[in-house]
Design an enzyme around this catalytic site. Structure first.
Site, PDB file in Angstrom:
ATOM      1  N   TYR A  57      -1.795  -0.792  10.397  1.00  0.00           N
ATOM      2  CA  TYR A  57      -1.791  -1.137   8.686  1.00  0.00           C
ATOM      3  C   TYR A  57      -0.415  -0.401   8.174  1.00  0.00           C
ATOM      4  O   TYR A  57       0.255  -1.770   7.283  1.00  0.00           O
ATOM      5  CB  TYR A  57      -3.215  -0.448   8.267  1.00  0.00           C
ATOM      6  CG  TYR A  57      -2.967  -0.657   6.730  1.00  0.00           C
ATOM      7  CD1 TYR A  57      -3.599  -1.795   6.729  1.00  0.00           C
ATOM      8  CD2 TYR A  57      -2.566   0.406   6.004  1.00  0.00           C
ATOM      9  CE1 TYR A  57      -3.959  -2.224   5.074  1.00  0.00           C
ATOM     10  CE2 TYR A  57      -3.379  -0.339   4.795  1.00  0.00           C
ATOM     11  CZ  TYR A  57      -3.727  -1.120   4.297  1.00  0.00           C
ATOM     12  OH  TYR A  57      -3.755  -1.419   2.853  1.00  0.00           O
ATOM     13  N   SER A  63       0.776  -1.105   0.122  1.00  0.00           N
ATOM     14  CA  SER A  63      -0.314  -0.386  -0.034  1.00  0.00           C
ATOM     15  C   SER A  63       1.012   1.462   0.470  1.00  0.00           C
ATOM     16  O   SER A  63       1.737   0.935   0.624  1.00  0.00           O
ATOM     17  CB  SER A  63      -0.959  -0.367   1.660  1.00  0.00           C
ATOM     18  OG  SER A  63      -1.687   1.403   1.317  1.00  0.00           O
ATOM     19  N   LYS A  73       2.038  -3.065   6.571  1.00  0.00           N
ATOM     20  CA  LYS A  73       2.680  -2.399   4.932  1.00  0.00           C
ATOM     21  C   LYS A  73       3.708  -2.217   4.306  1.00  0.00           C
ATOM     22  O   LYS A  73       4.579  -3.050   3.887  1.00  0.00           O
ATOM     23  CB  LYS A  73       1.539  -1.278   4.605  1.00  0.00           C
ATOM     24  CG  LYS A  73       0.032  -2.017   4.568  1.00  0.00           C
ATOM     25  CD  LYS A  73       0.144  -3.287   3.440  1.00  0.00           C
ATOM     26  CE  LYS A  73      -1.335  -3.918   3.168  1.00  0.00           C
ATOM     27  NZ  LYS A  73      -1.389  -5.153   2.647  1.00  0.00           N
TER      28      LYS A  73
HETATM   29  N1  LIG Z   1      -8.959  -0.948  -0.784  1.00  0.00           N
HETATM   30  C1  LIG Z   1      -8.191   0.455  -0.630  1.00  0.00           C
HETATM   31  O1  LIG Z   1      -7.533   1.274  -0.293  1.00  0.00           O
HETATM   32  C2  LIG Z   1      -6.372  -0.224  -1.020  1.00  0.00           C
HETATM   33  C3  LIG Z   1      -4.754   0.739  -1.133  1.00  0.00           C
HETATM   34  C4  LIG Z   1      -3.752  -0.263  -0.968  1.00  0.00           C
HETATM   35  C5  LIG Z   1      -3.689  -1.281  -0.210  1.00  0.00           C
HETATM   36  N2  LIG Z   1      -5.222  -2.168  -0.597  1.00  0.00           N
HETATM   37  C6  LIG Z   1      -4.472  -3.602  -0.001  1.00  0.00           C
HETATM   38  O2  LIG Z   1      -4.659  -4.715  -1.720  1.00  0.00           O
HETATM   39  C7  LIG Z   1      -5.387  -5.889  -0.266  1.00  0.00           C
HETATM   40  C8  LIG Z   1      -6.785  -6.374  -1.274  1.00  0.00           C
HETATM   41  O3  LIG Z   1      -8.299  -5.041  -0.242  1.00  0.00           O
HETATM   42  P1  LIG Z   1      -8.639  -5.243  -0.740  1.00  0.00           P
HETATM   43  O4  LIG Z   1      -9.082  -3.463  -0.298  1.00  0.00           O
HETATM   44  O5  LIG Z   1      -9.895  -5.539  -1.903  1.00  0.00           O
HETATM   45  O6  LIG Z   1     -10.568  -5.426   0.288  1.00  0.00           O
HETATM   46  P2  LIG Z   1     -10.904  -6.022   0.205  1.00  0.00           P
HETATM   47  O7  LIG Z   1     -11.260  -6.085   1.955  1.00  0.00           O
HETATM   48  O8  LIG Z   1     -12.111  -5.803  -0.948  1.00  0.00           O
HETATM   49  O9  LIG Z   1     -10.578  -7.755   0.208  1.00  0.00           O
HETATM   50  C9  LIG Z   1      -9.785  -8.333   0.972  1.00  0.00           C
HETATM   51  C10 LIG Z   1      -9.597  -9.535   0.668  1.00  0.00           C
HETATM   52  O10 LIG Z   1      -8.811 -10.676   1.951  1.00  0.00           O
HETATM   53  C11 LIG Z   1     -10.094 -11.327   2.658  1.00  0.00           C
HETATM   54  N3  LIG Z   1      -8.915 -12.009   3.497  1.00  0.00           N
HETATM   55  C12 LIG Z   1      -8.982 -11.009   4.656  1.00  0.00           C
HETATM   56  N4  LIG Z   1      -8.404 -11.764   5.872  1.00  0.00           N
HETATM   57  C13 LIG Z   1      -8.077 -13.429   4.777  1.00  0.00           C
HETATM   58  C14 LIG Z   1      -7.312 -14.124   5.468  1.00  0.00           C
HETATM   59  N5  LIG Z   1      -6.804 -14.727   6.677  1.00  0.00           N
HETATM   60  N6  LIG Z   1      -7.452 -15.127   4.880  1.00  0.00           N
HETATM   61  C15 LIG Z   1      -7.496 -15.013   2.897  1.00  0.00           C
HETATM   62  N7  LIG Z   1      -8.428 -13.808   3.271  1.00  0.00           N
HETATM   63  C16 LIG Z   1      -8.940 -13.169   3.517  1.00  0.00           C
HETATM   64  C17 LIG Z   1     -11.014 -11.034   2.505  1.00  0.00           C
HETATM   65  O11 LIG Z   1     -12.156 -11.917   2.574  1.00  0.00           O
HETATM   66  C18 LIG Z   1     -11.362 -10.077   1.266  1.00  0.00           C
HETATM   67  O12 LIG Z   1     -12.079 -10.681   0.365  1.00  0.00           O
HETATM   68  C19 LIG Z   1      -5.459  -5.441   1.173  1.00  0.00           C
HETATM   69  O13 LIG Z   1      -3.936  -6.356   1.328  1.00  0.00           O
HETATM   70  C20 LIG Z   1      -4.739  -4.180   0.705  1.00  0.00           C
HETATM   71  O14 LIG Z   1      -4.404  -3.646   2.263  1.00  0.00           O
HETATM   72  C21 LIG Z   1      -5.777  -1.575  -0.422  1.00  0.00           C
END
Ligand SMILES: NC(=O)c1ccc[n+]([C@@H]2O[C@H](COP(=O)([O-])OP(=O)(O)OC[C@H]3O[C@@H](n4cnc5c(N)ncnc54)[C@H](O)[C@@H]3O)[C@@H](O)[C@H]2O)c1
Length: 275
Positions: free
Chosen positions: A151, A138, A155
Site C-alpha cells: 500500500y 494517503s 501511495k
Molecule cells: N479509509 C482510510 O483510512 C484511508 C486513509 C487514507 C487513504 N485512503 C484511500 O481512500 C480511497 C478510498 O478508500 P475508502 O477508505 O473509502 O475505502 P472503501 O473500501 O470504503 O472504498 C473504496 C471503493 O473503491 C472501490 N474499488 C475497489 N477496486 C476498484 C476498482 N478496480 N475500480 C473501481 N472501484 C474500485 C470499492 O468497490 C469501494 O467502493 C482509497 O484510495 C484509499 O487508499 C483511505
C-alpha cells in the site's frame, strides 16, 4: 471556485471517502458521475443524491472504460471540471505472504487506476483550458509503515505523480491536489488482511490515531480545491507525524518496528491463553 454546475467524475464512489465526496459535491450543486467497480454500490450512493448525480459501473484498471466514462461526461456537458481518482485497495500483513497476484492487483488499482484517470481527463482539461484533478493517496504516501508495504509503495507513487503533474499542469490552467488522510472511518480499515497482520489498531496508531470522519474529509477536500492546495493532510496530528518522519526518518522507522513487534508479542500471548 464554486462547485454549482461543475461536472465531476468520482471513482470508488460506492463506499467510504468516494461516497462522501459525491455527497459533498451534490450538496455544493455539482453534476456528479459516481462510479465504482461495484455498480450496485455506486447506484446506492447516487440514488440518495438527486437528479444531478448519476451512477455507472467502472473498473479503474480498465483504461478504455475510464476513457469512455470521461468521454460520456464531456459529450453531455461539453467539459469535465473535476476528476477524482479515489478508488483504492489495501493489503495488510507480512510482506513475504503477499502473492505476486496481490502485488499486481494493488499496483493495478492504486497506481494504474490513477494513471488511467489522469490519461483520460488531463488532455480534455488542457483542451478546455481548466479543470482540477484530485488523487486520493494517503499518509502512507508520505510516511512508511511496515505491514502495509504494498500500500505504501502505491501511495508514494500517487503522491509523486500528483506533485510532478501539478508543477507542469498549473501554468496551463489545470489544478492537481493530492489527498493524504491518516485513518478515515470507512470499510477499508477492515479489508485486505493477509497473514500476520497485527491489525487495525496498528494501522490507526501509525496513521494519526482515531479515524477521521469521511464526510468531514470530503468537505476539507472541496475547500482545498478552492484554495488550489497541492497537498491535503488530515487530521492535524497526521501533519505533525509527517513532519516528524521527514525530520527523523530513522527514528520513525525504529518506532514502527518496535510497535509491530510489540503487537506480534501481544497477539501470540492471546493465542497461547486461548489454547
Ligand atoms: N479509509 C482510510 O483510512 C484511508 C486513509 C487514507 C487513504 N485512503 C484511500 O481512500 C480511497 C478510498 O478508500 P475508502 O477508505 O473509502 O475505502 P472503501 O473500501 O470504503 O472504498 C473504496 C471503493 O473503491 C472501490 N474499488 C475497489 N477496486 C476498484 C476498482 N478496480 N475500480 C473501481 N472501484 C474500485 C470499492 O468497490 C469501494 O467502493 C482509497 O484510495 C484509499 O487508499 C483511505
Amino acid at each position: 471556485m464554486g462547485f454549482a454546475g461543475k461536472t465531476a467524475v468520482v471513482t470508488g464512489a460506492g463506499s467510504g471517502i468516494g461516497a462522501a465526496l459525491c455527497r459533498a459535491l451534490a450538496v455544493a450543486g455539482a453534476d456528479v458521475l459516481c462510479t465504482d467497480v461495484d455498480g450496485a454500490a455506486a447506484a446506492r450512493t447516487a440514488s440518495a443524491l438527486g437528479a444531478n448525480v448519476r451512477a455507472a459501473q467502472l473498473d479503474v484498471t480498465d483504461a478504455v472504460a475510464v476513457q469512455e466514462a470521461v468521454d460520456q461526461v464531456v459529450q453531455r456537458a461539453g467539459r469535465l471540471d473535476l476528476m477524482f481518482n479515489n478508488a483504492g485497495i489495501v493489503w495488510g500483513g507480512d510482506t513475504e505472504l503477499l502473492t505476486l497476484d496481490q502485488w499486481n492487483a494493488i499496483i493495478d488499482v492504486n497506481i494504474r487506476g490513477v494513471v488511467h484517470g489522469v490519461a483520460a481527463a488531463y488532455p480534455q482539461m488542457l483542451r478546455q483550458g481548466h479543470g482540477h484533478i484530485v488523487n486520493t493517496a494517503s499518509m502512507a504516501g508520505l510516511t512508511a509503515a511496515g505491514q502495509i508495504t504494498s500500500y505504501v509503495t502505491t501511495k508514494h507513487a500517487v503522491v509523486g505523480l500528483s506533485l510532478a503533474l501539478r508543477s507542469e499542469a498549473g501554468p496551463r490552467g489545470v489544478g492537481v491536489l493530492v489527498v493524504c488522510p491518516a485513518a478515515v472511518e470507512t470499510p477499508i480499515l477492515d479489508k485486505g488482511a493477509v497473514g500476520g497482520f497485527v491489525g487495525r489498531d496498528y494501522f490507526l496508531q501509525n496513521q494519526g490515531g482515531k479515524p477521521y470522519d469521511a464526510d468531514r474529509l470530503a468537505r476539507d477536500v472541496l475547500r482545498a480545491i478552492e484554495k488550489n492546495k497541492a497537498i491535503l493532510v488530515k487530521p492535524p496530528l497526521a501533519r505533525a507525524q509527517w513532519l516528524f518522519a521527514r525530520l527523523t526518518p530513522t527514528l520513525m522507522n525504529r518506532l514502527s518496528m518496535r510497535f509491530i513487534e510489540s503487537q506480534r508479542a501481544k497477539q501470540s500471548r492471546v493465542r497461547t491463553e486461548v489454547r
